[in-house]
Design a protein around this motif. Structure first.
Motif, PDB file in Angstrom:
ATOM      1  N   LYS A  74       5.907 116.689  15.787  1.00 30.26           N
ATOM      2  CA  LYS A  74       4.981 117.615  16.619  1.00 30.26           C
ATOM      3  C   LYS A  74       3.621 116.964  17.045  1.00 30.26           C
ATOM      4  N   SER A  75       3.129 116.211  16.283  1.00 31.08           N
ATOM      5  CA  SER A  75       1.969 115.607  16.538  1.00 31.08           C
ATOM      6  C   SER A  75       2.003 113.941  16.280  1.00 31.08           C
ATOM      7  N   HIS A  76       1.000 113.303  16.999  1.00 36.88           N
ATOM      8  CA  HIS A  76       1.458 111.780  16.898  1.00 36.88           C
ATOM      9  C   HIS A  76       0.435 110.885  16.422  1.00 36.88           C
ATOM     10  N   ARG A  77      -0.389 111.668  15.179  1.00 39.55           N
ATOM     11  CA  ARG A  77      -1.682 110.970  14.714  1.00 39.55           C
ATOM     12  C   ARG A  77      -0.762 109.774  13.793  1.00 39.55           C
ATOM     13  N   GLN A  78      -1.704 108.951  13.315  1.00 36.75           N
ATOM     14  CA  GLN A  78      -1.511 107.947  12.342  1.00 36.75           C
ATOM     15  C   GLN A  78      -0.879 108.665  11.082  1.00 36.75           C
ATOM     16  N   ILE A  79      -1.532 109.620  10.649  1.00 38.44           N
ATOM     17  CA  ILE A  79      -1.362 110.262   9.210  1.00 38.44           C
ATOM     18  C   ILE A  79       0.084 111.143   9.422  1.00 38.44           C
ATOM     19  N   ASP A  80       0.217 111.555  10.646  1.00 37.48           N
ATOM     20  CA  ASP A  80       1.468 112.329  10.728  1.00 37.48           C
ATOM     21  C   ASP A  80       2.885 111.283  10.725  1.00 37.48           C
ATOM     22  N   PHE A  81       2.671 110.284  11.391  1.00 37.64           N
ATOM     23  CA  PHE A  81       3.845 109.111  11.107  1.00 37.64           C
ATOM     24  C   PHE A  81       4.050 108.849   9.601  1.00 37.64           C
ATOM     25  N   GLU A  82       2.666 108.532   8.981  1.00 39.53           N
ATOM     26  CA  GLU A  82       2.941 107.952   7.803  1.00 39.53           C
ATOM     27  C   GLU A  82       3.574 109.151   6.711  1.00 39.53           C
ATOM     28  N   ARG A  83       3.029 110.455   6.705  1.00 38.30           N
ATOM     29  CA  ARG A  83       3.745 111.638   6.178  1.00 38.30           C
ATOM     30  C   ARG A  83       5.153 111.683   6.471  1.00 38.30           C
ATOM     31  N   PHE A  84       5.624 111.480   7.528  1.00 40.64           N
ATOM     32  CA  PHE A  84       7.032 111.569   7.743  1.00 40.64           C
ATOM     33  C   PHE A  84       7.635 110.425   7.236  1.00 40.64           C
ATOM     34  N   GLN A  85       7.361 109.264   7.523  1.00 37.88           N
ATOM     35  CA  GLN A  85       7.976 108.185   6.856  1.00 37.88           C
ATOM     36  C   GLN A  85       8.072 108.013   5.215  1.00 37.88           C
ATOM     37  N   GLN A  86       7.004 108.551   4.686  1.00 36.94           N
ATOM     38  CA  GLN A  86       6.891 108.595   3.185  1.00 36.94           C
ATOM     39  C   GLN A  86       7.935 109.929   2.807  1.00 36.94           C
ATOM     40  N   ALA A  87       8.077 110.551   3.321  1.00 33.44           N
ATOM     41  CA  ALA A  87       8.766 111.790   3.144  1.00 33.44           C
ATOM     42  C   ALA A  87      10.327 111.365   3.435  1.00 33.44           C
ATOM     43  N   ALA A  88      10.834 110.672   4.394  1.00 29.89           N
ATOM     44  CA  ALA A  88      12.124 110.395   4.679  1.00 29.89           C
ATOM     45  C   ALA A  88      12.511 109.334   3.674  1.00 29.89           C
ATOM     46  N   GLU A  89      11.830 108.568   3.255  1.00 27.43           N
ATOM     47  CA  GLU A  89      12.061 107.433   2.570  1.00 27.43           C
ATOM     48  C   GLU A  89      12.571 107.907   1.127  1.00 27.43           C
ATOM     49  N   LYS A  90      12.052 108.786   0.594  1.00 31.07           N
ATOM     50  CA  LYS A  90      12.317 109.479  -0.417  1.00 31.07           C
ATOM     51  C   LYS A  90      13.859 110.057  -0.567  1.00 31.07           C
ATOM     52  N   VAL A  91      14.429 110.384   0.619  1.00 32.84           N
ATOM     53  CA  VAL A  91      15.621 111.057   0.994  1.00 32.84           C
ATOM     54  C   VAL A  91      16.759 110.101   0.722  1.00 32.84           C
ATOM     55  N   GLU A  92      17.608 110.184  -0.418  1.00 33.54           N
ATOM     56  CA  GLU A  92      18.530 109.209  -0.608  1.00 33.54           C
ATOM     57  C   GLU A  92      19.486 109.140   0.264  1.00 33.54           C
ATOM     58  N   GLU A  93      20.193 110.073   1.108  1.00 34.99           N
ATOM     59  CA  GLU A  93      20.931 109.996   2.379  1.00 34.99           C
ATOM     60  C   GLU A  93      20.420 109.333   3.290  1.00 34.99           C
ATOM     61  N   VAL A  94      19.308 109.336   3.749  1.00 36.63           N
ATOM     62  CA  VAL A  94      18.508 108.392   4.824  1.00 36.63           C
ATOM     63  C   VAL A  94      18.510 106.901   4.402  1.00 36.63           C
ATOM     64  N   TYR A 118      24.972 116.859   5.145  1.00 33.63           N
ATOM     65  CA  TYR A 118      24.186 116.469   6.198  1.00 33.63           C
ATOM     66  C   TYR A 118      23.288 117.522   6.595  1.00 33.63           C
ATOM     67  N   GLN A 119      23.815 118.740   6.655  1.00 37.55           N
ATOM     68  CA  GLN A 119      23.081 119.989   7.360  1.00 37.55           C
ATOM     69  C   GLN A 119      22.053 120.312   6.149  1.00 37.55           C
ATOM     70  N   SER A 120      22.549 120.484   4.926  1.00 36.44           N
ATOM     71  CA  SER A 120      21.668 120.601   3.836  1.00 36.44           C
ATOM     72  C   SER A 120      20.433 119.885   3.842  1.00 36.44           C
ATOM     73  N   VAL A 121      20.737 118.433   3.965  1.00 35.55           N
ATOM     74  CA  VAL A 121      19.723 117.473   3.934  1.00 35.55           C
ATOM     75  C   VAL A 121      18.762 117.568   5.184  1.00 35.55           C
ATOM     76  N   ILE A 122      19.027 117.856   6.261  1.00 37.50           N
ATOM     77  CA  ILE A 122      18.308 117.789   7.603  1.00 37.50           C
ATOM     78  C   ILE A 122      17.431 119.189   7.379  1.00 37.50           C
ATOM     79  N   GLU A 123      18.138 120.335   6.642  1.00 31.37           N
ATOM     80  CA  GLU A 123      17.308 121.630   6.528  1.00 31.37           C
ATOM     81  C   GLU A 123      16.260 121.336   5.518  1.00 31.37           C
ATOM     82  N   ARG A 124      16.519 120.566   4.427  1.00 33.25           N
ATOM     83  CA  ARG A 124      15.378 120.383   3.450  1.00 33.25           C
ATOM     84  C   ARG A 124      14.445 119.534   4.295  1.00 33.25           C
ATOM     85  N   LEU A 125      14.465 118.805   5.108  1.00 28.56           N
ATOM     86  CA  LEU A 125      13.448 117.825   5.667  1.00 28.56           C
ATOM     87  C   LEU A 125      12.689 118.799   6.514  1.00 28.56           C
TER      88      LEU A 125
END
Length: 158
Positions: A74-94, A118-125
């Motif tokens: 939704k937004s493209h500030r550095q903090i938005d990218f960092e928040r997304f990356q940190q969350a995605a890295e914690k998802v074992e299936e990614v 997959y649908q459960s994981v993407i919904e959790r994200l």
């Protein structure tokens, strides 16, 4: 540290077979064992070699699905990218996350037991409120080949 052609050869051979003995590796790169081992240790210490792992034939373990997913934030500030990356890295299936230039922000690679997983994981994200605006999923039907090595010899000619 500047790498020379022997260092590139060592990296090339180790990515082909990380279990190769030092004696065999030394023969492959045309060094004696002692200098070869010193180079390998230096490559590890300098962070060029970041680990060793086994390649698993996942199809032998049971049914799975691979999905590539384009994600736009939704937004493209550095903090938005960092928040997304940190969350995605914690998802074992990614198993891969790439920041992409072009029509979307990230390309993620998922491996799950099936479509519903997959649908459960993407919904959790999506529920994590990590800034996902939209996503598009591409289910892999077949992978004719997957290369587990980098093309070192062509990128860094020896």
């Amino acid at each position: 540290m500047k790498l020379d052609r022997i260092d590139i050869r060592i990296l090339h051979e180790l990515q082909r077979n990380g279990r190769v003995t030092n004696v065999v590796l030394a023969e492959l790169v045309h060094l004696s064992p002692s200098p070869c081992l010193m180079r390998v240790k230096r490559l590890q210490a300098e962070g060029y070699i970041i680990g060793y792992s086994a390649l698993i034939d996942i199809a032998r373990l049971g049914p799975t699905i691979t999905v590539f997913t384009e994600v736009t934030l939704k937004s493209h500030r550095q903090i938005d990218f960092e928040r997304f990356q940190q969350a995605a890295e914690k998802v074992e299936e990614v198993i891969e996350c790439h920041l992409i230039a072009g029509g979307y922000d990230y390309l993620l690679k998922f491996v799950t037991a099936g479509v519903s997983e997959y649908q459960s994981v993407i919904e959790r994200l999506r529920d994590m409120d990590i800034g996902i605006d939209k996503y598009f999923s591409y289910v892999v039907m077949k992978s004719p080949f997957i290369k587990a090595h980098l093309p070192l010899k062509t990128i860094f000619p020896m």
